[in-house]
Write a protein that holds these residues in place. Structure first.
Motif, short mmCIF file in Angstrom:
data_model
loop_
_atom_site.label_atom_id
_atom_site.label_comp_id
_atom_site.label_asym_id
_atom_site.label_seq_id
_atom_site.Cartn_x
_atom_site.Cartn_y
_atom_site.Cartn_z
N UNK A 243 -5.91 -0.79 -7.94
CA UNK A 243 -6.01 -1.69 -6.45
C UNK A 243 -5.14 -2.98 -6.94
N UNK A 244 -4.28 -3.36 -5.96
CA UNK A 244 -3.53 -4.46 -6.17
C UNK A 244 -4.19 -5.63 -5.07
N UNK A 245 -4.42 -6.85 -6.04
CA UNK A 245 -5.00 -7.69 -5.07
C UNK A 245 -3.95 -8.62 -4.25
N UNK A 246 -4.10 -8.98 -3.24
CA UNK A 246 -3.10 -9.66 -2.48
C UNK A 246 -3.99 -11.13 -1.94
N UNK A 247 -3.11 -12.18 -2.57
CA UNK A 247 -3.78 -13.55 -2.36
C UNK A 247 -3.01 -14.13 -1.26
N UNK B 113 -18.24 0.12 -1.60
CA UNK B 113 -17.66 0.97 -0.33
C UNK B 113 -16.27 1.08 -0.36
N UNK B 114 -15.57 -0.10 -0.82
CA UNK B 114 -14.07 -0.11 -0.82
C UNK B 114 -13.42 0.72 -1.85
N UNK B 115 -14.36 0.85 -3.20
CA UNK B 115 -13.90 1.74 -4.02
C UNK B 115 -14.10 3.15 -3.65
N UNK B 116 -15.02 3.46 -3.10
CA UNK B 116 -15.34 4.90 -2.58
C UNK B 116 -14.02 5.30 -1.33
N UNK B 117 -13.71 4.33 -0.75
CA UNK B 117 -12.61 4.54 0.08
C UNK B 117 -11.39 4.82 -0.40
N UNK B 118 -11.39 4.36 -1.78
CA UNK B 118 -10.04 4.81 -2.28
C UNK B 118 -8.84 3.83 -2.03
N UNK B 119 -9.15 2.81 -1.51
CA UNK B 119 -8.02 1.60 -1.24
C UNK B 119 -7.23 1.46 -2.12
N UNK B 120 -5.89 0.98 -1.86
CA UNK B 120 -4.92 0.77 -3.09
C UNK B 120 -4.55 -0.73 -3.14
N UNK B 121 -4.87 -1.55 -1.93
CA UNK B 121 -4.56 -2.86 -1.90
C UNK B 121 -5.81 -3.69 -1.42
N UNK B 122 -6.02 -4.86 -1.64
CA UNK B 122 -7.13 -5.69 -1.39
C UNK B 122 -6.80 -7.02 -1.03
N UNK C 116 0.68 -1.17 -0.13
CA UNK C 116 0.08 -0.07 -0.01
C UNK C 116 0.89 1.25 -0.14
N UNK C 117 0.53 2.26 -0.82
CA UNK C 117 1.26 3.34 -0.98
C UNK C 117 0.31 4.67 -0.22
N UNK C 118 -1.13 4.63 -0.31
CA UNK C 118 -1.79 5.64 0.42
C UNK C 118 -2.23 5.22 1.68
N UNK C 119 -1.66 3.65 2.32
CA UNK C 119 -1.98 3.23 3.53
C UNK C 119 -3.58 2.96 3.75
N UNK C 120 -4.03 2.66 2.75
CA UNK C 120 -5.49 2.46 2.77
C UNK C 120 -5.86 0.74 2.17
#
Lengths: 268, 268
Positions: free
Chosen positions: A202-206, A171-180, A107-111
């Motif tokens: 958004x980078x997906x983490x498996x 909701x997650x899109x609205x929150x502007x996350x960059x890793x999921x 994460x770069x934006x810490x979300x």
């Protein structure tokens, strides 16, 4: 000891996505998989019960002379990994820590977003791990109750999956996350669908993938990597419904599952 | 005794569709509802465990001086109704028999469909009851695992529900059934969607409705109908998660749920 198998267990079939990554990262290793299909899901059960079940799974796998254990189940990891590490003397790897570490490093934006079953989201398991690494990261959790049955029906790449994902992930899109974090072992099968909804930012983490890499590191450090170069042996055990396990599981593993045996797990 | 409440229980919130019909058919009666939300779902559990849970639910309701019991849960009815009738001395009504009777009386071409959870379909509970009435009727069962989470998300009237129903019900349409039993207490909320997919030639049977009518008959026969004409009192008890029960349950019941209390059900 080096040539002994690795033991992997889950409350059911979801752990096969972890198994798949282990087969890929450690193609040399024999593996014994146990799915506690008679008592799935662990999510709604108390910490005491999950710990009892976890110990039974480990006790059973120990009869197969395993050299290390992977708890390929988010609930069992969250509720019982610490207790299991205290009780047993072999390396035990859970499925939460590696995914949390990777997400925190990406994460770069810490979300960071975390999706999982209601049990996993309510347990805040990923949140706790990520906070240990960087308390400034904010985590937005979202449970997606339709995802498990969608995957088990083999509908992961259908319009139904896409529409459900669109609703769950808004909701997650609205929150502007960059890793999921795909915080449920079923969810890697929804990677394409989730990626389509979330977009490129958004980078997906498996966690399954990260856990397999973690396992490799642990085996190397402990001098437990298999050295023989031969075709690995895979054995499968379940506590109920081997036919259903085979039918759904082959879609998870993307290969034929033979050699499935029934276990009376409550005896262990 | 006539003025005592009726006891209704389910493994969770699904039984509220039965409660709704009872409120409608017997608007005069006080009712105590218990939802065993800590141990939901009963489907995957053994007959012995379900019977133990059923007895605990009944023991708890008996402390509320109830005059009759409705088992508003398909699994508990299928696995434990007979045992409960043997053990207890008050009228006990299950949710399967009334639906089976109605379906058998409706079908003209002697082809009935039954949809439900995997547990209910595998138990063949409706099949067994319908065969008792007319062994010439053929029954086609189909489990619809997405339906419960779709209803619990409040998505019963969305495109997702319609698309899932279209997939699940295709086989039943091909078989040319003329009656379809909604064999899961969640499914009455999907009535519009299922009716749209099945078309006019298929009559939907709601066992919740039939059970409420059955209950009324039993109370009349036993001289247990309430005679006072006053506003009825409704009390709710759950073994876990009263907030979630309220939030999801109000959509089931189409009215406000107040007066929710927690019960430690394992003590009964």
């Amino acid at each position: 000891m080096k040539n002994n198998p690795i033991g992997v267990f889950d409350s059911g079939i979801g752990g096969l996505t972890v198994l798949k990554e282990i087969m890929d990262v450690l193609p040399n290793e024999d593996i014994v998989y146990f799915g506690d299909t008679a008592r799935v899901p662990y999510g709604p059960r108390s910490k005491e019960t999950v710990t009892k079940y976890t110990f039974q799974c480990i006790n059973f796998l120990l009869t197969k002379n395993i050299k290390a254990i992977v708890i390929a189940c988010n609930t069992a990891t969250a509720r019982s990994l610490d207790k299991a590490k205290e009780k047993y003397d072999i390396p035990i790897i859970g499925v939460v820590e590696a995914g949390a570490k990777t997400a925190a490093s990406i994460t770069k934006n810490k979300k960071i977003g975390v999706i999982g079953t209601e049990g996993t989201i309510n347990s805040r398991a990923y949140e706790v791990e990520i906070e240990k690494i960087d308390p400034k990261i904010s985590i937005i959790g979202k449970s997606c109750p339709l995802f498990v049955p969608i995957v088990e029906e083999g509908w992961a790449d259908t319009d139904i999956a896409y529409m459900a994902a669109t609703r769950y992930l808004q909701d997650l899109k609205n929150e502007n996350i960059d890793a999921l974090v795909l915080g449920c072992t079923h969810y890697p099968l929804l990677t394409n669908t989730v990626a389509k909804v979330m977009g490129n930012s958004v980078t997906l983490v498996n966690p399954a993938r990260e856990t397999a890499k973690d396992l490799k590191n642990v085996l190397m450090k402990e001098g437990l990597l298999r050295e023989e170069n031969k075709t690995p042996k895979y054995e499968y055990y379940v506590s109920d419904g081997p036919d259903k396990f085979k039918q759904i599981g082959e879609n998870f593993l993307k290969k034929t599952i033979d050699n499935i045996n029934l276990v009376e797990i409550h005896r262990y």
